[in-house]
Motif scaffolding. Sequence first.
Motif, PDB file in Angstrom:
ATOM      1  N   VAL A 330      53.059  43.372  37.434  1.00 19.86           N
ATOM      2  CA  VAL A 330      51.751  43.531  38.061  1.00 19.86           C
ATOM      3  C   VAL A 330      50.984  42.220  37.912  1.00 19.86           C
ATOM      4  N   VAL A 331      50.103  41.955  38.882  1.00 21.05           N
ATOM      5  CA  VAL A 331      49.263  40.757  38.871  1.00 21.05           C
ATOM      6  C   VAL A 331      47.820  41.221  38.688  1.00 21.05           C
ATOM      7  N   ILE A 332      47.161  40.681  37.674  1.00 20.58           N
ATOM      8  CA  ILE A 332      45.780  41.068  37.351  1.00 20.58           C
ATOM      9  C   ILE A 332      44.865  39.892  37.641  1.00 20.58           C
ATOM     10  N   ALA A 333      43.798  40.134  38.389  1.00 20.29           N
ATOM     11  CA  ALA A 333      42.789  39.092  38.628  1.00 20.29           C
ATOM     12  C   ALA A 333      41.968  38.892  37.358  1.00 20.29           C
ATOM     13  N   VAL A 334      41.675  37.641  37.035  1.00 26.56           N
ATOM     14  CA  VAL A 334      40.859  37.338  35.852  1.00 26.56           C
ATOM     15  C   VAL A 334      39.546  36.674  36.246  1.00 26.56           C
ATOM     16  N   THR A 335      39.275  36.575  37.559  1.00 25.77           N
ATOM     17  CA  THR A 335      38.000  36.049  38.038  1.00 25.77           C
ATOM     18  C   THR A 335      37.603  36.842  39.268  1.00 25.77           C
ATOM     19  N   ALA A 337      35.449  39.356  42.021  1.00 19.28           N
ATOM     20  CA  ALA A 337      35.041  40.756  42.082  1.00 19.28           C
ATOM     21  C   ALA A 337      36.104  41.688  41.502  1.00 19.28           C
ATOM     22  N   ASP A 338      37.391  41.298  41.576  1.00 25.18           N
ATOM     23  CA  ASP A 338      38.478  42.141  41.071  1.00 25.18           C
ATOM     24  C   ASP A 338      38.845  41.821  39.629  1.00 25.18           C
ATOM     25  N   ASN A 339      37.985  41.130  38.918  1.00 25.96           N
ATOM     26  CA  ASN A 339      38.286  40.717  37.547  1.00 25.96           C
ATOM     27  C   ASN A 339      38.710  41.917  36.705  1.00 25.96           C
ATOM     28  N   GLY A 340      39.885  41.787  36.066  1.00 21.94           N
ATOM     29  CA  GLY A 340      40.377  42.839  35.199  1.00 21.94           C
ATOM     30  C   GLY A 340      41.160  43.921  35.903  1.00 21.94           C
ATOM     31  N   ARG A 341      41.303  43.832  37.227  1.00 22.47           N
ATOM     32  CA  ARG A 341      41.993  44.871  37.979  1.00 22.47           C
ATOM     33  C   ARG A 341      43.296  44.338  38.565  1.00 22.47           C
ATOM     34  N   ILE A 342      44.229  45.259  38.776  1.00 20.93           N
ATOM     35  CA  ILE A 342      45.523  44.905  39.347  1.00 20.93           C
ATOM     36  C   ILE A 342      45.348  44.644  40.836  1.00 20.93           C
ATOM     37  N   VAL A 343      45.861  43.510  41.298  1.00 20.37           N
ATOM     38  CA  VAL A 343      45.755  43.164  42.716  1.00 20.37           C
ATOM     39  C   VAL A 343      47.117  43.225  43.410  1.00 20.37           C
ATOM     40  N   ARG A 344      48.200  43.314  42.632  1.00 21.35           N
ATOM     41  CA  ARG A 344      49.522  43.414  43.230  1.00 21.35           C
ATOM     42  C   ARG A 344      50.462  44.034  42.215  1.00 21.35           C
ATOM     43  N   ALA A 345      51.406  44.850  42.701  1.00 23.97           N
ATOM     44  CA  ALA A 345      52.353  45.511  41.809  1.00 23.97           C
ATOM     45  C   ALA A 345      53.669  45.694  42.545  1.00 23.97           C
ATOM     46  N   ASN A 346      54.777  45.544  41.823  1.00 25.29           N
ATOM     47  CA  ASN A 346      56.077  45.732  42.462  1.00 25.29           C
ATOM     48  C   ASN A 346      56.520  47.188  42.311  1.00 25.29           C
ATOM     49  N   PRO A 347      57.559  47.613  43.049  1.00 24.38           N
ATOM     50  CA  PRO A 347      57.998  49.015  42.974  1.00 24.38           C
ATOM     51  C   PRO A 347      58.400  49.442  41.575  1.00 24.38           C
ATOM     52  N   ALA A 348      59.041  48.549  40.805  1.00 26.73           N
ATOM     53  CA  ALA A 348      59.475  48.926  39.466  1.00 26.73           C
ATOM     54  C   ALA A 348      58.294  49.292  38.574  1.00 26.73           C
ATOM     55  N   ALA A 349      57.144  48.615  38.783  1.00 28.23           N
ATOM     56  CA  ALA A 349      55.955  48.953  37.993  1.00 28.23           C
ATOM     57  C   ALA A 349      55.482  50.365  38.312  1.00 28.23           C
ATOM     58  N   GLY A 350      55.537  50.736  39.594  1.00 28.57           N
ATOM     59  CA  GLY A 350      55.159  52.095  39.955  1.00 28.57           C
ATOM     60  C   GLY A 350      56.097  53.125  39.365  1.00 28.57           C
ATOM     61  N   THR A 351      57.411  52.835  39.383  1.00 22.60           N
ATOM     62  CA  THR A 351      58.378  53.762  38.801  1.00 22.60           C
ATOM     63  C   THR A 351      58.159  53.911  37.302  1.00 22.60           C
ATOM     64  N   LEU A 352      57.906  52.801  36.630  1.00 22.39           N
ATOM     65  CA  LEU A 352      57.735  52.832  35.182  1.00 22.39           C
ATOM     66  C   LEU A 352      56.486  53.593  34.769  1.00 22.39           C
ATOM     67  N   THR A 353      55.390  53.391  35.482  1.00 22.05           N
ATOM     68  CA  THR A 353      54.109  53.994  35.090  1.00 22.05           C
ATOM     69  C   THR A 353      53.850  55.335  35.749  1.00 22.05           C
ATOM     70  N   GLY A 354      54.722  55.746  36.667  1.00 19.92           N
ATOM     71  CA  GLY A 354      54.520  57.036  37.323  1.00 19.92           C
ATOM     72  C   GLY A 354      53.420  57.027  38.348  1.00 19.92           C
ATOM     73  N   ARG A 355      53.124  55.846  38.907  1.00 18.12           N
ATOM     74  CA  ARG A 355      52.086  55.730  39.921  1.00 18.12           C
ATOM     75  C   ARG A 355      52.636  54.933  41.091  1.00 18.12           C
ATOM     76  N   PRO A 356      52.201  55.247  42.336  1.00 19.22           N
ATOM     77  CA  PRO A 356      52.610  54.419  43.474  1.00 19.22           C
ATOM     78  C   PRO A 356      51.914  53.068  43.435  1.00 19.22           C
ATOM     79  N   GLY A 357      52.415  52.127  44.259  1.00 20.39           N
ATOM     80  CA  GLY A 357      51.793  50.808  44.296  1.00 20.39           C
ATOM     81  C   GLY A 357      50.365  50.859  44.793  1.00 20.39           C
ATOM     82  N   THR A 358      50.114  51.654  45.836  1.00 18.83           N
ATOM     83  CA  THR A 358      48.773  51.810  46.395  1.00 18.83           C
ATOM     84  C   THR A 358      48.420  53.287  46.422  1.00 18.83           C
ATOM     85  N   SER A 359      47.140  53.573  46.560  1.00 22.57           N
ATOM     86  CA  SER A 359      46.681  54.957  46.559  1.00 22.57           C
ATOM     87  C   SER A 359      47.215  55.694  47.781  1.00 22.57           C
TER      88      SER A 359
END
Length: 698
Positions: A330-335, A337-359
């Motif tokens: 996952v890619v997290i913005a550190v500056t 408006a999106d500071n501290g939030r995930i701005v990009r995620a690969n499919p494996a991250a969704g599988t691992l965390t039990g969440r889809p990439g986007t809502s």
Amino acid sequence: MATQELDEAQEAYFGGITEVDRQEQARIEAVRALGLLERPVSQGIEQVVALAAQLCQVPNATINIVDEEWLHAIATVGGEPGRFPREDIPCDLVVRSGQELVAPDTATVPILADSPVIDGTLGRIGFYASVPMRTLTGHIVGTLCAWDEQPQTFTQDQLKMLRVLADHAIGIFQMGDALERARHATEQLARQSRNAREIVETSFDPYYSCDREGRITFWNTAAERTFGWSRAEVLGTSALDLLVPERNRPAVQDELNEVQQGTVIHRCGPLLCQDGTEKIVELQMWASRHEPGRHVFARDVTAAQTADHARRAAEELLGAAFRHASDGIVVIAVTGADNGRIVRANPAAGTLTGRPGTSGPSGPGLVGLPIEDVLAGPARPPGSVRAGEEGPRPDHPDDVADRRALLEDLDLLVAEPAGTFPGDTIEHLARMPVGTGHLYIQLVVTLTRDEEGRPAHALVQMRDVTAAQAHEQWLRRQTRTDPLTGLANRLALRERLNSEIARLRDQEAGLGVLMVDLDNFHVVNDELGLTGGDDLIARTATVLAAAVPQQAFTARLGGDQFVVLTRAASAGAVHDLAEQVAQALGTVGTGFTPAPTTPVTASVGVTFTQNPASDPEELLKDADSAMYQDKRHRRSGSPAGRSVSEVSPGSAMSPAALHAVPSPRGSQPQPVPAPTPAPRHTPVRPGDTAHPARSRKG
């Protein structure tokens, strides 16, 4: 200031300026436009002044230029050029009125009576004749005047000729101004031409020009450097044949035929070099409006094109690696408006965390979520749990503290200068609740920076290490657990004892150490056999664990020897616990078939300390000594003491006399052999078992 007030102020200001003031301002601008006060007087003007004096038959004549305050005598006969306050000279009347002033005898003209050049202050002029010099736009810029100290006669013909001379002077002025402007324009044009040629010659980009037939007429230094031919080699040759690869010439020729005068075309393609290689260049071609031919700027973009292709290939490779990686990324913005939030995620991250990439219909996606919300685990879907338990799982305090520590580490990584952390990377082991259990996720956080070195994003790699953690915990348990009883072993005991002693610094409660040893175990072990002896050890561990408080720590040192660590407020509480243990262990020998002839009892040695500087080995040694003291007392038939020694926080570790808590005895006295030290079951001979609970059959 309000708009109305501003309008009133402007009206008051401009309303105070009269028409005469406006005309005077226009006249001053005309004087400045001619530039007569900034350049030398021409010979033609001097000749006009000389003719004016000869025409009027007087020794003095002058051409005057009048500005806001001064009258400038720029050309004179009979005197020196200079400047005078304009109100002191009669010519000022001519400039203001726009009319000629002729006074054959100034003494008879009342308006001149107070002039300093007439009343004797600056001079005594007796004859005065002055005509205005008017430009083609009608502005009076000065006067042509003649005078004498004696009165003179002056005819109308002389006045007409004086007017002609004034007009001639204006013509010379304006002609000189036009010539000056033309000369200035010519010089400026030549300067611009030189500058343009110098710019083209020193340009970093190749430039060449062609005539109507396409022959090269100019070839700058950058073209020599880029394509390899010198200027002498290319002048007069066809640019199409010299530079364009043969395969592209028809298409390029068609483009050149479409170039019209004043139009500009852009193209990008290969051009030939002297060594036969090709370079990718961006061309800007245009046809001149002023003369036949074309001009070409060429920028070498070979390196840029190569780098761009390499960049796109690298981006495609990284994109494929990102999409198909087995680890979650996952890619997290550190500056921003999106500071501290995930701005990009690969499919494996969704599988691992039990969440889809986007809502979506399946729930909120990873993009847009803070990393701490992701590590809190996926929400429990409706229908999967009992009513009222849907939604996020309750947070375990350890998990909350772990996520808080991760955020603190991430903030520190962003705040510190580059290189503070090796590779701008930190690692963190997180525990994420899933279902009724947990997943252990290894996080590798790498900070990326922009071209100026400022933090841009945090790249987080996520790997499921649950199996590895489970194996590590199993290994840890194996190295810290007694395999026969399931109790902690000697290694785990030493670790726990050290931590309990360190805890004494922060708490008022003390620490009690109980050393437990079975009496006559060798005799009973010989009667029951190896299996029966192991069963007796295991039963002792079970009874001992049940007899002590839940928070107490129980370990097996080896053989038939056990240790209990318990937190207690006083030595008396430890004494009471020792009696409970002794009573509970009095029943471990029952239930065997055949029953052992020697009863199974236990000796318990106790020590208590509140000193955070206590030595662990000394505490165990003190408890062991107390246990053997109890064993000797009972085997000799003498009663045992009931007191427990204390090590206060300020005392040294050398203990006072220790007393043991005796095990309960049967109603019938049993013969007891002479006391001997407890066996140490370290296998050193063939036939010895590796199990510390098993004795070697004699």
